[in-house]
Design an enzyme around this catalytic site. Structure first.
Site, PDB file in Angstrom:
ATOM      1  CE1 TYR A 174      56.266  78.994  90.076  1.00  9.67           C
ATOM      2  CE2 TYR A 174      54.663  80.574  89.009  1.00  9.67           C
ATOM      3  CZ  TYR A 174      55.379  80.280  89.987  1.00  9.67           C
ATOM      4  OH  TYR A 174      55.341  80.970  91.118  1.00  9.67           O
ATOM      5  CE  LYS A 202      59.380  80.945  90.768  1.00 14.35           C
ATOM      6  NZ  LYS A 202      58.336  81.871  91.025  1.00 14.35           N
TER       7      LYS A 202
END
Length: 333
Positions: A174, A202
């Protein structure tokens, strides 16, 4: 109580294989997962806002109410304890309770991604194991950033490798530089993509060139790229991204799932027209007004938004009107 890393390690391969078994294919998608993908992340994931009472206590009844509405939307799954979930403001016990609550309400064919990133590797491993025990399918691990000057590619690769080695569930990287001030270096991503228990990233930075390179250079790996915002979702799909983790999905979940399907079916003109109408509302509930704006907009669409935890403050009346005008001007209100 969380299992120790020593006890979990022998179980990790079997548990990872169990969690990585891809659920049934969603209808309407014309393309299969990429070569070698054993864990299907295609689709839209709302990073859930965390409901609080007027006294800023966790409100599980309101969370369950929101979840009942979200289960009628064809999301691929849900993300809990991300940036939009006010993750840094939750106590460790609250974090696990939220995961438990969401897992119990979520249909078994929907994935549950849970934020487990901490500043130290040791704490991240411990929380990741606890998230798995609480019912998370995937750990979403944000970059450690407090000592960002020391967070070189070497340090970050070592951190994520140790977390992935110890995790009983797959790991998604992330990168959210707007909050951390740290962009996970591309060379680190490419190295980590080769780890068998790291299945994707992500990326919320919005650098489309970088995302395209990630897709291109990891095409031989079991690794999928998720767009971290609805503002560049279409562009990400055009370059091969698998899905999106989008704050705006808390508010406009059905339109974002529609955009997802239009892109997969190659209906690019319709997708472009819809994307245009989502850009300004997305900016309003992210960079412009942040979580207070997101929670206010949720209330207009029948969800519980409620207050944020201090030191986040509610919008002023002027800001509320600006937010409403943004949604109205794009045909959503």
């Amino acid at each position: 109580m969380a299992l120790s890393t020593r006890l979990v390690s022998p179980l990790r391969p079997a548990l990872a294989a169990l969690h990585r078994a891809a659920p049934g294919q969603r209808q309407g998608f014309s393309t299969p997962p990429g070569p070698g993908h054993t864990f299907d992340l295609r689709g839209i994931f709302p990073p859930l806002a965390t409901p609080f009472s007027p006294m800023q206590e966790l409100d599980y009844a309101q969370l369950e109410g929101n979840l009942r509405r979200y289960t009628s939307i064809p999301f691929r799954g849900l993300v809990v304890l991300g940036s939009n979930g006010e993750y840094p403001y939750l106590a460790p016990r609250e974090r696990l309770d939220v995961v438990n609550c969401v897992r119990q309400a979520l249909p078994k064919d929907r994935l549950l991604l849970a934020g487990s990133g901490c500043e130290s590797t040791q704490a991240t491993i411990k929380l990741t194991v606890s998230m798995a025990e609480a019912g998370a399918d995937v750990a979403l691990v944000v970059t450690p950033c407090y000592y960002r000057g020391a967070m070189t590619s070497t340090a970050l690769v070592q951190h994520y490798t140790e977390v992935a080695d110890a995790s009983p569930i797959p790991v998604v990287l992330y990168s959210v530089p707007a909050n951390t001030g740290l962009d996970l270096p591309l060379e680190a991503v490419l190295t980590l993509a080769q780890h068998p228990n790291i299945i994707g990233i992500k990326d919320s930075g919005g650098d489309i060139t970088r995302m395209g390179l990630m897709v291109h250079k990891t095409r031989q790996e079991d690794f999928q790229v998720l767009a971290g915002s609805a503002g560049f979702l279409l562009a990400s799909y055009a370059l091969g991204a698998s899905g999106g983790v989008c704050a705006l999905a808390n508010v406009l979940g059905d339109p974002l799932c529609q955009l997802d399907c239009l892109c997969r079916e190659g209906r690019w003109k319709e997708a472009r027209d819809l994307q245009h109408r989502l850009i300004e509302p997305n900016t309003a509930v992210t960079r412009r007004f942040g979580i207070p704006g997101l929670k206010k907009a949720m209330e207009w669409f029948g969800y519980y938004g409620g207050p944020c935890r201090a030191p986040l403050t509610p919008l002023s009346p002027t800001q509320v009107e600006e937010l409403r005008s943004t949604f109205s001007a794009n045909g959503w209100l």
